[in-house]
Design an enzyme around this catalytic site. Structure first.
Site, PDB file in Angstrom:
ATOM      1  N   ASP A 160       0.843  -1.200   0.000  1.00  0.00           N
ATOM      2  CA  ASP A 160       0.000   0.000   0.000  1.00  0.00           C
ATOM      3  C   ASP A 160       0.874   1.244   0.000  1.00  0.00           C
ATOM      4  O   ASP A 160       1.706   1.425   0.891  1.00  0.00           O
ATOM      5  CB  ASP A 160      -0.870  -0.003   1.267  1.00  0.00           C
ATOM      6  CG  ASP A 160      -1.799   1.206   1.344  1.00  0.00           C
ATOM      7  OD1 ASP A 160      -2.951   1.074   0.904  1.00  0.00           O
ATOM      8  OD2 ASP A 160      -1.368   2.267   1.838  1.00  0.00           O
ATOM      9  N   LYS A 184      -3.029   5.876  -4.110  1.00  0.00           N
ATOM     10  CA  LYS A 184      -4.178   6.742  -3.786  1.00  0.00           C
ATOM     11  C   LYS A 184      -4.065   8.102  -4.457  1.00  0.00           C
ATOM     12  O   LYS A 184      -2.968   8.664  -4.556  1.00  0.00           O
ATOM     13  CB  LYS A 184      -4.278   6.933  -2.263  1.00  0.00           C
ATOM     14  CG  LYS A 184      -4.108   5.641  -1.479  1.00  0.00           C
ATOM     15  CD  LYS A 184      -4.332   5.794   0.018  1.00  0.00           C
ATOM     16  CE  LYS A 184      -3.893   4.542   0.762  1.00  0.00           C
ATOM     17  NZ  LYS A 184      -2.474   4.514   1.137  1.00  0.00           N
ATOM     18  N   HIS A 200      -8.180   9.266  -1.670  1.00  0.00           N
ATOM     19  CA  HIS A 200      -7.507   9.212  -0.365  1.00  0.00           C
ATOM     20  C   HIS A 200      -8.382   9.754   0.781  1.00  0.00           C
ATOM     21  O   HIS A 200      -8.338   9.240   1.894  1.00  0.00           O
ATOM     22  CB  HIS A 200      -6.192   9.994  -0.457  1.00  0.00           C
ATOM     23  CG  HIS A 200      -5.141   9.545   0.489  1.00  0.00           C
ATOM     24  ND1 HIS A 200      -3.806   9.529   0.193  1.00  0.00           N
ATOM     25  CD2 HIS A 200      -5.226   9.096   1.765  1.00  0.00           C
ATOM     26  CE1 HIS A 200      -3.120   9.087   1.236  1.00  0.00           C
ATOM     27  NE2 HIS A 200      -3.963   8.822   2.204  1.00  0.00           N
ATOM     28  N   TYR A 224       2.593  10.077  -0.151  1.00  0.00           N
ATOM     29  CA  TYR A 224       3.710   9.559   0.661  1.00  0.00           C
ATOM     30  C   TYR A 224       5.056   9.887   0.018  1.00  0.00           C
ATOM     31  O   TYR A 224       6.100   9.744   0.649  1.00  0.00           O
ATOM     32  CB  TYR A 224       3.614   8.034   0.866  1.00  0.00           C
ATOM     33  CG  TYR A 224       2.360   7.531   1.518  1.00  0.00           C
ATOM     34  CD1 TYR A 224       1.464   8.403   2.136  1.00  0.00           C
ATOM     35  CD2 TYR A 224       2.047   6.175   1.533  1.00  0.00           C
ATOM     36  CE1 TYR A 224       0.290   7.931   2.729  1.00  0.00           C
ATOM     37  CE2 TYR A 224       0.885   5.697   2.127  1.00  0.00           C
ATOM     38  CZ  TYR A 224       0.011   6.574   2.711  1.00  0.00           C
ATOM     39  OH  TYR A 224      -1.144   6.089   3.286  1.00  0.00           O
TER      40      TYR A 224
HETATM   41  N1  LIG Z   1      -5.616   6.073   3.926  1.00  0.00           N
HETATM   42  C1  LIG Z   1      -5.055   6.838   4.834  1.00  0.00           C
HETATM   43  O1  LIG Z   1      -5.444   7.993   5.059  1.00  0.00           O
HETATM   44  C2  LIG Z   1      -3.920   6.281   5.632  1.00  0.00           C
HETATM   45  C3  LIG Z   1      -3.479   6.965   6.777  1.00  0.00           C
HETATM   46  C4  LIG Z   1      -2.432   6.401   7.508  1.00  0.00           C
HETATM   47  C5  LIG Z   1      -1.867   5.189   7.105  1.00  0.00           C
HETATM   48  N2  LIG Z   1      -2.310   4.554   5.969  1.00  0.00           N
HETATM   49  C6  LIG Z   1      -1.721   3.269   5.515  1.00  0.00           C
HETATM   50  O2  LIG Z   1      -1.762   2.343   6.608  1.00  0.00           O
HETATM   51  C7  LIG Z   1      -0.435   1.861   6.849  1.00  0.00           C
HETATM   52  C8  LIG Z   1      -0.238   1.489   8.303  1.00  0.00           C
HETATM   53  O3  LIG Z   1      -0.444   2.596   9.147  1.00  0.00           O
HETATM   54  P1  LIG Z   1       0.739   3.438   9.857  1.00  0.00           P
HETATM   55  O4  LIG Z   1       1.957   3.375   9.039  1.00  0.00           O
HETATM   56  O5  LIG Z   1       0.177   4.775  10.140  1.00  0.00           O
HETATM   57  O6  LIG Z   1       0.953   2.746  11.256  1.00  0.00           O
HETATM   58  P2  LIG Z   1       0.974   1.270  11.894  1.00  0.00           P
HETATM   59  O7  LIG Z   1       1.104   0.232  10.863  1.00  0.00           O
HETATM   60  O8  LIG Z   1      -0.172   1.239  12.824  1.00  0.00           O
HETATM   61  O9  LIG Z   1       2.302   1.350  12.776  1.00  0.00           O
HETATM   62  C9  LIG Z   1       3.564   1.491  12.220  1.00  0.00           C
HETATM   63  C10 LIG Z   1       4.572   1.615  13.355  1.00  0.00           C
HETATM   64  O10 LIG Z   1       4.591   0.412  14.127  1.00  0.00           O
HETATM   65  C11 LIG Z   1       5.916  -0.119  14.143  1.00  0.00           C
HETATM   66  N3  LIG Z   1       5.788  -1.578  14.050  1.00  0.00           N
HETATM   67  C12 LIG Z   1       5.364  -2.292  12.970  1.00  0.00           C
HETATM   68  N4  LIG Z   1       5.342  -3.609  13.255  1.00  0.00           N
HETATM   69  C13 LIG Z   1       5.752  -3.738  14.523  1.00  0.00           C
HETATM   70  C14 LIG Z   1       5.946  -4.856  15.365  1.00  0.00           C
HETATM   71  N5  LIG Z   1       5.712  -6.082  14.930  1.00  0.00           N
HETATM   72  N6  LIG Z   1       6.391  -4.640  16.633  1.00  0.00           N
HETATM   73  C15 LIG Z   1       6.638  -3.376  17.071  1.00  0.00           C
HETATM   74  N7  LIG Z   1       6.465  -2.280  16.315  1.00  0.00           N
HETATM   75  C16 LIG Z   1       6.032  -2.459  15.046  1.00  0.00           C
HETATM   76  C17 LIG Z   1       6.636   0.468  12.959  1.00  0.00           C
HETATM   77  O11 LIG Z   1       8.021   0.597  13.227  1.00  0.00           O
HETATM   78  P3  LIG Z   1       9.206   0.304  12.159  1.00  0.00           P
HETATM   79  O12 LIG Z   1       8.747   0.710  10.795  1.00  0.00           O
HETATM   80  O13 LIG Z   1      10.305   1.164  12.666  1.00  0.00           O
HETATM   81  O14 LIG Z   1       9.519  -1.167  12.262  1.00  0.00           O
HETATM   82  C18 LIG Z   1       5.979   1.843  12.873  1.00  0.00           C
HETATM   83  O15 LIG Z   1       6.579   2.738  13.786  1.00  0.00           O
HETATM   84  C19 LIG Z   1       0.419   3.044   6.383  1.00  0.00           C
HETATM   85  O16 LIG Z   1       1.777   2.718   6.278  1.00  0.00           O
HETATM   86  C20 LIG Z   1      -0.258   3.402   5.089  1.00  0.00           C
HETATM   87  O17 LIG Z   1       0.102   2.503   4.072  1.00  0.00           O
HETATM   88  C21 LIG Z   1      -3.333   5.087   5.238  1.00  0.00           C
END
Ligand SMILES: NC(=O)c1ccc[n+]([C@@H]2O[C@H](COP(=O)([O-])OP(=O)(O)OC[C@H]3O[C@@H](n4cnc5c(N)ncnc54)[C@H](OP(=O)(O)O)[C@@H]3O)[C@@H](O)[C@H]2O)c1
Length: 278
Positions: free
Chosen positions: A44, A78, A111, A49
């Site tokens: 994704d 997106k 988005h 980004y």
């Molecule tokens: N549509 C939208 O508006 C929108 C908004 C926000 C996000 N998104 C999408 O959703 C995805 C996920 O959301 P997010 O990136 O906001 O946050 P998330 O996946 O909830 O959390 C990511 C964080 O958790 C850490 N992490 C991941 N796996 C882990 C594990 N097994 N143990 C401990 N820590 C862990 C990562 O660290 P490290 O990377 O340092 O390992 C990073 O700091 C995004 O990357 C994006 O693709 C979409």
């Protein structure tokens, strides 16, 4: 890899790799490549980004090393609010494709709904144009509330296949998920780990201990058990592996309910009713 099926018959892997806040550098490329080599089939990203070119390099190298074909991957990007308007959608889509080095996307999302309903509808018609012209496999939305979806479905001819929204145990989105289920639109979570904050929750940690898995694996499994597609982000190889290792256990109804009960309607991202992208 387990998949969900959209109302149009196409399928999407239930777990994928998120790439928000991943800079457009070799760490990004390596994370995507590592993920594909180690079994991820869904990635994704988004125009905003600003990492589509390194995600694309990771995809190309991952495909080559894993020895799989492009059609075994499911790639999402997106459309950003600055590109809204029916007449702008195709050019924005083609820019994303070019950066990613791909000739189609599996899923293209609006988005955010934005603050102007007429623009939202007009933009969706641009998404429909792409779909009808066979340029994209599936079209969907992100951050749409029930009211946005009601307005959309009342005025357009092609339903989104998916709605990607903030979802974690502190924001369980019950009403929205019920609505999506009735409409046969798949739910997908963003920030499933609450950007790692949820991993320190005592209830999450206790369930993790009960099942002998990590808090992140419990949360990812909880998404799957709730029929929510999940895209945890990590650039750490061991965590990328850990987050996909969720198909050899399940949660009991009691454990799922315990996690559901953590709901506080608490967002870490913007409220879609107020977000203009500025
Ligand atoms: N549509 C939208 O508006 C929108 C908004 C926000 C996000 N998104 C999408 O959703 C995805 C996920 O959301 P997010 O990136 O906001 O946050 P998330 O996946 O909830 O959390 C990511 C964080 O958790 C850490 N992490 C991941 N796996 C882990 C594990 N097994 N143990 C401990 N820590 C862990 C990562 O660290 P490290 O990377 O340092 O390992 C990073 O700091 C995004 O990357 C994006 O693709 C979409």
């Amino acid at each position: 890899m387990e998949t969900v099926e959209f109302y149009n018959g196409n399928k999407m892997p239930v777990v994928g790799l998120g790439t928000f806040r991943v800079e457009n550098n070799d760490d990004c490329k390596e994370a995507v490549k590592h993920a594909i080599i180690n079994g991820y089939r869904s990635i994704d990203t988004a125009m905003i980004y600003d990492n589509e070119s390194k995600v694309g390099e990771g995809i190309a190298e991952g495909l080559a090393e894993a020895g799989i074909a492009r059609n075994e991957l499911f790639i999402t990007s997106k459309l950003w609010l600055a590109d809204y308007g029916r007449e702008n959608v195709q050019a924005a889509y083609e820019t994303s494709l070019k950066k990613l080095g791909l000739d189609y996307l599996d899923l293209y999302l609006m988005h955010w709904p934005g603050l102007d309903e007429a623009v939202m509808i007009d933009t969706w018609q641009g998404m429909e144009d792409l779909y009808k012209d066979d340029k994209v496999k599936n079209i969907g939305v992100s951050n749409f509330t029930v009211s946005h979806l009601e307005a959309l479905l009342a005025q357009v001819s092609i339903k989104p296949v998916i709605n990607q929204v903030e979802f974690h145990p502190y924001l369980v989105q019950d009403e929205l998920r019920r609505y999506l289920e009735v409409q046969n639109i798949v739910a997908e979570s963003w920030s499933p780990l609450m950007n790692a904050q949820i991993l320190d929750d005592e209830v999450v940690k206790a369930v993790a201990e009960e099942v002998g898995k990590t808090p992140a694996q419990v949360i990812i499994r909880w998404n799957i058990e709730n029929n929510v597609v999940v895209i945890p982000k990590s650039i750490t190889p061991s965590r990328i592996d850990e987050n996909l290792d969720v198909f050899n256990f399940s949660l009991t109804t009691a454990q799922i309910e315990k996690l559901n009960a953590l709901n506080e309607d608490k967002r870490i991202g913007p409220n879609p009713d107020e977000f203009s992208g500025q």
